[in-house]
Design an enzyme around this catalytic site. Structure first.
Site, PDB file in Angstrom:
ATOM      1  N   LYS A   1       8.440  -4.538  12.942  1.00 17.00           N
ATOM      2  CA  LYS A   1       9.821  -4.731  13.376  1.00 17.00           C
ATOM      3  C   LYS A   1      10.731  -3.570  12.966  1.00 17.00           C
ATOM      4  O   LYS A   1      11.594  -3.141  13.735  1.00 17.00           O
ATOM      5  CB  LYS A   1      10.364  -6.040  12.787  1.00 17.00           C
ATOM      6  CG  LYS A   1      11.766  -6.360  13.263  1.00 17.00           C
ATOM      7  CD  LYS A   1      12.235  -7.726  12.826  1.00 17.00           C
ATOM      8  CE  LYS A   1      13.596  -8.033  13.439  1.00 17.00           C
ATOM      9  NZ  LYS A   1      14.079  -9.369  13.055  1.00 17.00           N
TER      10      LYS A   1
ATOM     11  N   GLU B   1       2.093 -18.144  24.988  1.00 19.42           N
ATOM     12  CA  GLU B   1       1.649 -16.742  25.028  1.00 19.42           C
ATOM     13  C   GLU B   1       0.289 -16.584  25.701  1.00 19.42           C
ATOM     14  O   GLU B   1      -0.014 -15.535  26.262  1.00 19.42           O
ATOM     15  CB  GLU B   1       1.618 -16.141  23.626  1.00 19.42           C
ATOM     16  CG  GLU B   1       3.004 -15.934  23.008  1.00 19.42           C
ATOM     17  CD  GLU B   1       3.508 -17.159  22.253  1.00 19.42           C
ATOM     18  OE1 GLU B   1       2.874 -18.237  22.365  1.00 19.42           O
ATOM     19  OE2 GLU B   1       4.532 -17.032  21.552  1.00 19.42           O
TER      20      GLU B   1
ATOM     21  N   MET C   1     -18.482 -30.033  34.946  1.00 21.59           N
ATOM     22  CA  MET C   1     -19.599 -29.134  34.685  1.00 21.59           C
ATOM     23  C   MET C   1     -20.357 -29.560  33.432  1.00 21.59           C
ATOM     24  O   MET C   1     -21.583 -29.498  33.373  1.00 21.59           O
ATOM     25  CB  MET C   1     -19.084 -27.701  34.548  1.00 21.59           C
ATOM     26  CG  MET C   1     -20.166 -26.662  34.501  1.00 21.59           C
ATOM     27  SD  MET C   1     -21.274 -26.756  35.922  1.00 21.59           S
ATOM     28  CE  MET C   1     -20.581 -25.500  36.997  1.00 21.59           C
TER      29      MET C   1
ATOM     30  N   PHE D   1       6.124 -14.095   6.122  1.00 20.35           N
ATOM     31  CA  PHE D   1       6.324 -15.076   7.190  1.00 20.35           C
ATOM     32  C   PHE D   1       5.869 -14.511   8.544  1.00 20.35           C
ATOM     33  O   PHE D   1       6.268 -13.425   8.941  1.00 20.35           O
ATOM     34  CB  PHE D   1       7.798 -15.482   7.248  1.00 20.35           C
ATOM     35  CG  PHE D   1       8.072 -16.489   8.341  1.00 20.35           C
ATOM     36  CD1 PHE D   1       7.470 -17.743   8.316  1.00 20.35           C
ATOM     37  CD2 PHE D   1       8.908 -16.180   9.409  1.00 20.35           C
ATOM     38  CE1 PHE D   1       7.700 -18.671   9.325  1.00 20.35           C
ATOM     39  CE2 PHE D   1       9.143 -17.103  10.427  1.00 20.35           C
ATOM     40  CZ  PHE D   1       8.535 -18.344  10.379  1.00 20.35           C
ATOM     41  N   GLN D   2       5.054 -15.262   9.237  1.00 15.56           N
ATOM     42  CA  GLN D   2       4.529 -14.897  10.555  1.00 15.56           C
ATOM     43  C   GLN D   2       3.791 -13.565  10.560  1.00 15.56           C
ATOM     44  O   GLN D   2       3.815 -12.834  11.542  1.00 15.56           O
ATOM     45  CB  GLN D   2       5.632 -14.934  11.617  1.00 15.56           C
ATOM     46  CG  GLN D   2       6.117 -16.355  11.839  1.00 15.56           C
ATOM     47  CD  GLN D   2       6.945 -16.532  13.088  1.00 15.56           C
ATOM     48  OE1 GLN D   2       7.642 -15.613  13.523  1.00 15.56           O
ATOM     49  NE2 GLN D   2       6.884 -17.722  13.667  1.00 15.56           N
TER      50      GLN D   2
HETATM   51  C1  LIG Z   1     -11.260 -23.263  26.969  1.00 16.68           C
HETATM   52  C2  LIG Z   1     -12.557 -23.852  27.340  1.00 16.68           C
HETATM   53  N1  LIG Z   1     -13.057 -24.911  26.653  1.00 16.68           N
HETATM   54  C3  LIG Z   1     -14.239 -25.462  27.011  1.00 16.68           C
HETATM   55  C4  LIG Z   1     -14.964 -24.958  28.045  1.00 16.68           C
HETATM   56  C5  LIG Z   1     -16.313 -25.580  28.435  1.00 16.68           C
HETATM   57  N2  LIG Z   1     -16.253 -26.108  29.788  1.00 16.68           N
HETATM   58  C6  LIG Z   1     -16.748 -25.455  30.866  1.00 16.68           C
HETATM   59  S1  LIG Z   1     -16.504 -26.263  32.292  1.00 16.68           S
HETATM   60  C7  LIG Z   1     -15.758 -27.551  31.511  1.00 16.68           C
HETATM   61  C8  LIG Z   1     -15.251 -28.719  32.291  1.00 16.68           C
HETATM   62  C9  LIG Z   1     -14.072 -28.395  33.119  1.00 16.68           C
HETATM   63  O1  LIG Z   1     -13.536 -29.564  33.641  1.00 16.68           O
HETATM   64  P1  LIG Z   1     -12.593 -29.535  34.905  1.00 16.68           P
HETATM   65  O2  LIG Z   1     -11.538 -28.534  34.717  1.00 16.68           O
HETATM   66  O3  LIG Z   1     -12.151 -30.918  35.205  1.00 16.68           O
HETATM   67  O4  LIG Z   1     -13.546 -28.967  36.021  1.00 16.68           O
HETATM   68  P2  LIG Z   1     -14.776 -29.663  36.773  1.00 16.68           P
HETATM   69  O5  LIG Z   1     -16.007 -29.118  36.173  1.00 16.68           O
HETATM   70  O6  LIG Z   1     -14.659 -31.143  36.595  1.00 16.68           O
HETATM   71  O7  LIG Z   1     -14.617 -29.255  38.195  1.00 16.68           O
HETATM   72  C10 LIG Z   1     -15.714 -27.326  30.137  1.00 16.68           C
HETATM   73  C11 LIG Z   1     -15.168 -28.277  29.153  1.00 16.68           C
HETATM   74  C12 LIG Z   1     -14.422 -23.833  28.716  1.00 16.68           C
HETATM   75  N3  LIG Z   1     -15.060 -23.227  29.718  1.00 16.68           N
HETATM   76  N4  LIG Z   1     -13.221 -23.324  28.365  1.00 16.68           N
END
Ligand SMILES: Cc1ncc(C[n+]2csc(CCOP(=O)(O)OP(=O)(O)O)c2C)c(N)n1
Ligand SMILES: [Mg+2]
Lengths: 578, 163
Positions: free
Chosen positions: A163, A51, A485, A113-114
């Site tokens: 529902k 979803e 990042m 439920f749900q």
């Molecule tokens: C759902 C979610 N969880 C955690 C983060 C924190 N976060 C920001 S950038 C990142 C790393 C992303 O890694 P990747 O997709 O490999 O991209 P890269 O920075 O290596 O290009 C994280 C964990 C986020 N933005 N979104």
């Protein structure tokens, strides 16, 4: 009058709204609605695998078309799974209508439920929500939901539907209203002409002006007017992460993106300006850096449709609350009439400002540095290759991380609605489903998803949906084998202690996408980049997953110095700051 | 600075929770909150007191106005207004103290609304400051229970908050 069940009334209402596609996932509470959906073929339903992905698809559809995205999920876990997508849309002001099933009315409040309080859970992340009490409420609520989602500052609206009110044997009189009055909601506002005149005279007299525009210009369909204004004035313009494409990215007046990872020239121009014309932008903390140090010499004109955006983070000198088109039209009329009166002196002052800006531009802050014998691909080069080999006018979605910033900085966008990313919430897992929503809206257009090996795994199950609907998306996986990042911040602020920013057990992505029935390539050296990328784009009707192995040490620059930095305080390279 | 906001709200399920949720979500504080339907059954009138500087109050009123169910809103503190709060205080009142407590209540125009051999329950209306002052004036009398309604208010003179 027509007699319909609640379930049929829902589908009929969507038809009346001109909805051509909805994204969803079935379950007990929405089975009557699914049965009604099955017995018609005007509204197409896309069955996702999660979803969250359904909401991101609807969101990608909305961002690319400008029309609201529609989602249908069941109660309980279906509804809670949709929450991240709703929050993502809310933060970026994207119009969605989310229909969530609810347990039968008499069971509400009994922990049945749900059952989950969807209106309660989603309350802080929706523009509005409804919990329906009777089938008679369906048509007016759906009408209101579409009006609210798409007008003023857009946003997601949730309709929670018990529902029992969709029961196929209980018929009601159905009539879909053409218009609806909501006495407490009057979003259409007209920018004050006196304020606009005052703003224009400040704009005309400015010596070091900058136009700073955001996602609101794209949402409000003001891009052509903005481009006209910018060109007539001959002023520099910068866009936010959400506003890229509002002004042609390859035009010389464009300084690139501003903000935490903005270009040197954009951030320097902002910091030194004496007048900022902010349009459809909200002075987000990722733009301003330390607020008390923000643009010390600038007077600020702020145009926004949402009064609450004005003077929220930064106090402005001339606020203008109004629809961006109306305000820009009036500004253009005044500027068109006055531009001829510019004196030589004024022209010289502007030329001096441009000379200063060109000096900053001469820094070439986005230059990719590589050793001659180094065969490793730089992540920036992966983005550049995708730009060049796709023809440059594709729809590009991204996930969140370094690759997102590289995409924003190294792929220029000449048109609005072509750059699609989760700017406000920063939702990893957004990119692929958003690309699918775009591809479904534009079956014949090129759609690229620039992602990272971390983000793609947050909604990778949607590769299955892509096979079902034959979506020929090109996925560029900028694979730095790390949550890049996060790792960059750890390098810069935690002395390189990489706490859980590694992925030590990455899948064989090529094998994985092949298992889903798609084509996968892995590119490891810079010599292979162009030919392989070319090949990927030549496979027009296939989804191609390009796993590009890139230099894991690369950082995104420029980057604001924080804390206590202003916009001109940036890291330009590793260890080198302004 | 203390502010009194007066809000006309659609009298619908869930509307109040949006107002309260907004304050929690945006880290604004609510000091008091009163709400009841008006003579027009489709509307509720809500009075809210809060603290904040001009900028914070501006944000609060703008954010409140953005809620779809908020029909109209006024910051009563901007003009002259009438403000009242109701308080019920149950006090331990044994023989030696009874006369003194009654006298204090009279001075504040309080009414004794319940009497037992050992307690008085006093009803008092007025501004927040007056009610605070009464509590202070009770001196060493033992307060058993206090319940306050929170402030309600409206503008003086011709000015009204209505649709
Ligand atoms: C759902 C979610 N969880 C955690 C983060 C924190 N976060 C920001 S950038 C990142 C790393 C992303 O890694 P990747 O997709 O490999 O991209 P890269 O920075 O290596 O290009 C994280 C964990 C986020 N933005 N979104
Ligand atoms: Mg990565």
């Amino acid at each position: 009058m027509e007699r319909l069940s609640g379930a049929d009334a829902i589908i009929r209402s969507l038809q009346e709204e001109g909805v051509d596609v909805i994204f969803g996932y079935p379950g007990g509470a929405v089975l009557h609605i699914y049965d009604a959906l099955f017995q018609q073929n005007q509204v197409r339903h896309i069955l996702t695998r999660h979803e969250q992905a359904a909401t991101h698809m609807a969101d990608g559809y909305a961002r690319s078309t400008g029309r609201p995205g529609v989602v249908l999920v069941t109660s309980g876990p279906g509804a809670t799974n949709a929450v991240t997508g709703i929050a993502t849309a809310y933060m970026d002001s994207i119009p969605l209508v989310v229909l969530s099933g609810q347990v039968q009315s008499h069971l509400i409040g009994t922990d049945s439920f749900q059952e989950t309080d969807m209106v309660g859970i989603s309350r802080p992340i929706v523009k509005h929500s409804f919990l329906l009490k009777s089938a008679e409420e369906i048509a007016p609520a759906i009408k209101k939901a579409f009006v609210i989602a798409t007008s003023g500052r857009p946003g997601p609206v949730v309709i929670d539907i018990p529902k029992d009110i969709t029961n196929p044997t209980d018929l009601i009189d159905f009539e879909y209203p053409d218009t609806i009055e909501i006495r407490s909601y009057n979003p259409a506002s007209k920018g004050h002409s006196g304020q606009i005149r005052k703003a224009v005279s400040m704009i005309m007299e400015a010596e070091r002006p900058v136009i700073y525009s955001g996602g609101g210009v794209i949402q409000g369909e003001g891009c052509e007017l903005l481009t006209h204004l910018t060109r007539t004035l001959g002023y520099p313009i910068t866009n936010t992460l959400m506003g890229l494409g509002a002004y042609p990215g390859t035009d010389p007046q464009f300084l690139g993106m501003l903000g935490m990872h903005g270009t040197y020239e954009a951030n320097m121009a902002m910091h030194h300006s004496d007048l900022i014309l902010a349009i459809g932008a909200r002075f987000d903390d990722r733009v301003t850096n330390t607020v008390p140090l923000f643009c010390p010499t600038a007077k600020i004109v702020h145009v926004d449709v949402d009064p609450a955006s004005i003077s929220k983070n930064v106090t402005v000198d001339v606020p203008i609350v109004g629809e961006v088109t109306q305000v820009l039209e009036e500004m253009n009329q005044l500027v068109d009439a006055q531009i001829g009166e510019r004196t030589e002196g004024q022209k010289n002052v502007l030329a001096d400002w441009w000379t200063q800006i060109e000096g900053w531009r001469g820094q070439d802050c986005l230059k990719v540095i590589r050793e001659d014998d180094d065969k490793q691909i730089k992540p920036q080069e992966a983005v550049q290759a995708a730009y060049e080999l796709s023809g440059g006018d594709a729809y590009v979605t991204s996930d969140v991380g370094q690759h997102q910033m590289f995409a924003a900085l190294y792929h220029p966008f000449d048109q609005p609605r072509k750059w699609i990313n989760s700017g406000g919430l920063g939702t990893m897992g957004f990119g692929l489903p958003a690309a699918m929503g775009v591809q479904l809206a534009f079956p014949d257009e090129q759609v690229i998803c620039i992602t990272g090996e971390g983000s793609i795994q947050m909604n990778i199950q949607e590769l299955s949906t892509c096979s079902q609907y034959g979506l020929p998306i090109k996925i560029i996986n900028v694979n730095n084998q790390a949550l890049g990042m996060v790792k960059q911040w750890q390098d810069m602020q935690y002395e390189g202690r990489h706490a859980h920013s590694y992925m030590q057990s990455l899948p064989d992505f090529v094998g994985l996408v092949e298992a889903y029935g798609h084509v996968g390539f892995r590119i490891e050296t810079v010599d292979d980049l162009e030919p392989m990328m070319k090949k990927a784009f030549s496979l027009k009707d296939r989804l191609v997953f390009v796993d590009v192995l890139v230099d894991p040490e690369e950082h995104v620059y420029p980057m604001f110095v924080a804390p206590n930095g202003s916009m001109r305080d940036m890291w330009l390279r590793r260890g080198v700051r302004t | 600075m203390r502010r009194i906001l007066s809000v006309l709200l659609e009298n619908e399920a869930g509307a109040l929770s949006r107002v309260v949720g907004l304050f929690a979500q945006r880290n604004y504080n609510i000091e008091t909150l009163t709400v009841a339907p008006t003579e027009d059954q489709s509307l509720s009138r809500l009075t809210l007191t809060t603290h904040g500087n001009d900028r914070e109050i501006e944000q609060i009123t703008k954010q409140l106005n953005k809620l779809i169910e908020v029909v109209k809103l006024v910051d009563l503190t901007d003009g002259s207004h009438v403000e009242r709060e109701l308080m019920l205080v149950k006090i331990r009142a044994t023989s030696s103290q009874r006369a003194e407590i009654k006298r204090t209540a009279d001075i504040f125009r309080g009414q004794i609304v319940d009497v037992t051999g050992s307690t008085y329950t006093i009803q008092l209306t007025g501004t927040k400051d007056k009610l605070d002052a009464f509590i202070g004036a009770l001196g060493d009398a033992v307060i058993m229970e206090v319940v306050r309604s929170g402030s309600s208010g409206l503008s003086r003179g011709e000015k009204v908050l209505a649709i």
